[in-house]
Every structure is written in structure tokens, then in C-alpha cells.
Enzyme design. Structure first.
Site, PDB file in Angstrom:
ATOM      1  N   ASN A   8      38.031  45.440  42.282  1.00 35.24           N
ATOM      2  CA  ASN A   8      39.146  45.132  41.388  1.00 35.24           C
ATOM      3  C   ASN A   8      39.377  46.345  40.495  1.00 35.24           C
ATOM      4  O   ASN A   8      38.589  46.618  39.592  1.00 35.24           O
ATOM      5  CB  ASN A   8      38.789  43.889  40.544  1.00 35.24           C
ATOM      6  CG  ASN A   8      39.843  43.586  39.496  1.00 35.24           C
ATOM      7  OD1 ASN A   8      40.928  44.173  39.504  1.00 35.24           O
ATOM      8  ND2 ASN A   8      39.524  42.667  38.596  1.00 35.24           N
ATOM      9  N   LYS A  10      41.718  46.808  38.365  1.00 33.06           N
ATOM     10  CA  LYS A  10      42.292  46.477  37.051  1.00 33.06           C
ATOM     11  C   LYS A  10      43.462  47.434  36.740  1.00 33.06           C
ATOM     12  O   LYS A  10      44.201  47.808  37.637  1.00 33.06           O
ATOM     13  CB  LYS A  10      41.197  46.494  35.977  1.00 33.06           C
ATOM     14  CG  LYS A  10      40.028  45.585  36.369  1.00 33.06           C
ATOM     15  CD  LYS A  10      39.014  45.364  35.275  1.00 33.06           C
ATOM     16  CE  LYS A  10      37.911  44.441  35.790  1.00 33.06           C
ATOM     17  NZ  LYS A  10      36.938  44.093  34.768  1.00 33.06           N
ATOM     18  N   HIS A  97      41.476  35.544  36.559  1.00 34.62           N
ATOM     19  CA  HIS A  97      40.473  36.519  36.123  1.00 34.62           C
ATOM     20  C   HIS A  97      40.227  36.377  34.619  1.00 34.62           C
ATOM     21  O   HIS A  97      41.144  36.081  33.849  1.00 34.62           O
ATOM     22  CB  HIS A  97      40.934  37.946  36.450  1.00 34.62           C
ATOM     23  CG  HIS A  97      39.846  38.939  36.232  1.00 34.62           C
ATOM     24  ND1 HIS A  97      39.565  39.455  34.988  1.00 34.62           N
ATOM     25  CD2 HIS A  97      38.925  39.472  37.077  1.00 34.62           C
ATOM     26  CE1 HIS A  97      38.513  40.271  35.089  1.00 34.62           C
ATOM     27  NE2 HIS A  97      38.112  40.294  36.343  1.00 34.62           N
ATOM     28  N   GLU A  99      40.010  38.440  32.287  1.00 31.15           N
ATOM     29  CA  GLU A  99      40.887  39.205  31.385  1.00 31.15           C
ATOM     30  C   GLU A  99      42.255  38.540  31.263  1.00 31.15           C
ATOM     31  O   GLU A  99      42.913  38.639  30.221  1.00 31.15           O
ATOM     32  CB  GLU A  99      40.985  40.657  31.878  1.00 31.15           C
ATOM     33  CG  GLU A  99      39.681  41.393  31.586  1.00 31.15           C
ATOM     34  CD  GLU A  99      39.179  42.284  32.692  1.00 31.15           C
ATOM     35  OE1 GLU A  99      39.970  42.692  33.558  1.00 31.15           O
ATOM     36  OE2 GLU A  99      37.965  42.581  32.693  1.00 31.15           O
ATOM     37  N   GLU A 169      32.173  35.038  37.467  1.00 30.27           N
ATOM     38  CA  GLU A 169      32.016  36.251  36.654  1.00 30.27           C
ATOM     39  C   GLU A 169      31.743  35.827  35.215  1.00 30.27           C
ATOM     40  O   GLU A 169      32.685  35.508  34.473  1.00 30.27           O
ATOM     41  CB  GLU A 169      33.303  37.086  36.694  1.00 30.27           C
ATOM     42  CG  GLU A 169      33.737  37.492  38.082  1.00 30.27           C
ATOM     43  CD  GLU A 169      34.712  38.670  38.049  1.00 30.27           C
ATOM     44  OE1 GLU A 169      34.310  39.753  38.473  1.00 30.27           O
ATOM     45  OE2 GLU A 169      35.848  38.509  37.580  1.00 30.27           O
ATOM     46  N   GLY A 175      32.017  44.357  32.419  1.00 25.64           N
ATOM     47  CA  GLY A 175      32.260  45.641  31.751  1.00 25.64           C
ATOM     48  C   GLY A 175      31.267  45.956  30.646  1.00 25.64           C
ATOM     49  O   GLY A 175      31.490  46.857  29.851  1.00 25.64           O
ATOM     50  N   SER A 214      29.287  43.731  36.077  1.00 18.28           N
ATOM     51  CA  SER A 214      28.382  44.885  36.051  1.00 18.28           C
ATOM     52  C   SER A 214      27.612  45.071  37.363  1.00 18.28           C
ATOM     53  O   SER A 214      26.441  45.462  37.353  1.00 18.28           O
ATOM     54  CB  SER A 214      27.431  44.795  34.855  1.00 18.28           C
ATOM     55  OG  SER A 214      28.193  44.830  33.649  1.00 18.28           O
ATOM     56  N   GLY A 235      34.295  45.689  39.204  1.00 17.27           N
ATOM     57  CA  GLY A 235      35.284  46.398  38.403  1.00 17.27           C
ATOM     58  C   GLY A 235      34.925  47.868  38.301  1.00 17.27           C
ATOM     59  O   GLY A 235      35.179  48.663  39.208  1.00 17.27           O
TER      60      GLY A 235
HETATM   61  P1  13P Z   1      32.751  45.160  35.896  1.00 15.49           P
HETATM   62  O1  13P Z   1      32.178  45.353  37.299  1.00 15.49           O
HETATM   63  O2  13P Z   1      33.345  46.388  35.329  1.00 15.49           O
HETATM   64  O3  13P Z   1      31.755  44.470  35.015  1.00 15.49           O
HETATM   65  O4  13P Z   1      33.975  44.131  36.060  1.00 15.49           O
HETATM   66  C1  13P Z   1      33.793  42.942  36.741  1.00 15.49           C
HETATM   67  C2  13P Z   1      35.108  42.323  36.995  1.00 15.49           C
HETATM   68  O5  13P Z   1      35.772  41.885  36.082  1.00 15.49           O
HETATM   69  C3  13P Z   1      35.608  42.299  38.375  1.00 15.49           C
HETATM   70  O6  13P Z   1      36.724  41.478  38.494  1.00 15.49           O
END
Ligand code: 13P
Length: 252
Positions: A8, A10, A97, A99, A169, A175, A214, A235
Site C-alpha cells: 500500500n 498510500k 483503511h 487512515e 492492522e 507506521g 510495521s 506500508g
Molecule cells: P506500515 O507498514 O507503514 O506500518 O503501514 C501499514 C499499513 O497501513 C498498510 O496498509
């Protein structure tokens, strides 16, 4: 069931950056990807077309959209439809998601409409779920997962496991560099499996449950060996072709 290794991106990458990354990724995984793995990339909307054109005809990389609006077309300024994603050779889309839930303030009502409409339109859907740290500390993990999975309750069970995946997640692991421990992942994925079986008595055990939060090259092999972990949604580490190719091939 194939393991699903998903990137992803983003709101990162210009068209050129996205094309460069996907070409490097394709070069490193194409001849090495085991037949029981699937690789998905979710570029930003503005790069999907260029990335699609850059992939070879028989590429093992499939594309998806990070979001869409639940209508075929219409006066929805700033939105895009499932048909528009399908037109760019996307086969998948993310819905719900973290976010989008926490930054854009999308909740169960619109998430439910998106899952329903996206599936009807012919997209495969990855429904993202997960608790905040506060919810976890209040002992609400099961309650939150149940509420988030309840958006599936009116869907037809017919062949649903071929069209729907879940990504667990935990918000506190996205993140942050803080990955959930194996015990936490096993517990949450076990809960998700049971909740899916309650909604879909036949198909629930076949719906893939991806872990996200992560994920890195050095923790992927362990994560995907945990019970009920059927892939990863990545991510930060997926922005680098070398890191994501190691993730996609980890433990194979
Ligand atoms: P990270 O891998 O940066 O923690 O993000 C995870 C994520 O939100 C994937 O959709």
C-alpha cells in the site's frame, strides 16, 4: 490458499517514481515468486495508469485502488468509481483503511456501502480493520473487531472467499515501527477467523486474513507462519522495491 503480499503506497510517489519502483520489483520477483503467493500493489490513483502500462503482459503483480466511491458515476467531485479502477486494470481495492477511518472519518455506514458496491462492480475487496491502542487497553479488541466485521453481515456467502480478504492492522502498529507480537497477532487473527465463520458458516474459514502494521523484510517470515495469517499488507517498507521484494519472497 495463496498467501497475499500487498504493497500500500498510500500518498507517496509521483508517476515516474511509481513506474521505477514497480519495474524494479517486477524484475526481482517475477521468476522467483512461488506459485502459492500473490503480489498486489496499491499505487496512488495518479500513478495507476502508468504503472499498469509499465507491467509486462504476464506480470505476477496485480494492481488495486486504495479507495473508491460507491457509485458508478455521478456528481461526486474528487471521487472515483470502481469502474474507473477496473478500467485501469485494477482487480482489487482497499476499503476501511485505518487512515480513512481516523483521518478522513469514514465509518461503518459508508464502509458497508463500499464493500457491497465494490463487490457488485467486480472488484475484489480487502476490508481493513483494527483497534486503536486506547480500545485495546480498555479490553475492547473483540468488540471493535466484531463491529468492524458486522459490515459484512448482509453479503451473499456465494463464493465470497474468492472476492473478499480482511486485513487486520492494529492502529498502534501502523507506521510506528511497533509490530504486534506473535501472540497478539495469533489472538487477533483467531478472533477474526471466528467472527468470519459466524457471518459465513461455509466460506469463513477460507477468507484470507492479512496482517498489517510495521511489516519489514526481517519480520515477515515469522508473521506469515502464524496461524490464520494469510499474507501481509505493507506500508512504509513497500515503498522500496528491494525491501518489498524481500517481503514478497520471505520464507519461500
Ligand atoms: P506500515 O507498514 O507503514 O506500518 O503501514 C501499514 C499499513 O497501513 C498498510 O496498509
Amino acid at each position: 490458499m495463496k498467501k497475499c503480499m500487498a504493497a500500500n503506497w498510500k500518498m507517496f510517489k509521483t508517476k515516474k517514481e511509481a513506474v521505477d519502483t514497480v519495474q524494479q520489483l517486477e524484475a526481482s520477483i517475477d521468476s522467483n515468486l512461488p506459485s502459492d503467493r500473490e503480489v498486489l500493489v496499491f499505487p496512488p490513483f495518479t500513478a495507476i495508469s502508468a504503472v499498469s502500462d509499465a507491467l509486462s503482459e504476464n506480470s505476477s503483480i496485480q494492481l488495486g485502488g486504495q479507495n473508491f466511491y460507491p457509485a458508478s458515476e455521478g456528481a461526486y467531485t474528487g471521487e472515483i468509481s470502481p469502474e474507473m479502477l477496473l478500467d485501469l486494470n485494477c482487480t482489487y481495492a482497499l476499503v476501511g483503511h485505518s487512515e480513512r477511518r481516523h483521518v478522513i472519518k469514514e465509518f461503518e455506514e459508508i464502509i458497508s456501502q463500499k464493500v457491497d458496491f465494490g463487490l457488485q462492480s467486480g472488484l475484489k475487496i480487502i476490508l481493513c480493520i483494527g483497534e486503536t491502542l486506547e480500545e485495546r487497553n480498555q479490553g475492547k479488541l473483540q468488540e471493535i473487531l466484531q463491529k468492524q466485521i458486522s459490515v459484512l453481515q448482509d453479503l451473499s456467502e456465494d463464493n465470497i472467499s474468492a472476492r473478499l480478504d480482511i486485513a487486520y492492522e492494529p492502529v498502534w502498529a501502523i507506521g510506528t515501527g511497533e509490530v504486534a507480537g506473535p501472540g497478539e497477532i495469533q489472538e487477533a487473527h483467531g478472533m477474526v477467523r471466528t467472527l468470519l465463520q459466524n457471518v459465513f458458516p461455509e466460506e469463513g474459514e477460507k477468507i484470507r486474513i492479512l496482517y498489517g502494521g510495521s511489516v519489514k523484510p526481517d519480520n515477515t517470515a515469522e508473521i506469515i507462519s502464524i496461524d490464520n495469517v494469510d499474507g501481509v499488507l505493507v506500508g512504509g517498507a513497500s515503498l522500496y522495491a528491494d525491501k518489498f521484494s524481500q517481503i514478497a519472497l520471505a520464507g519461500s
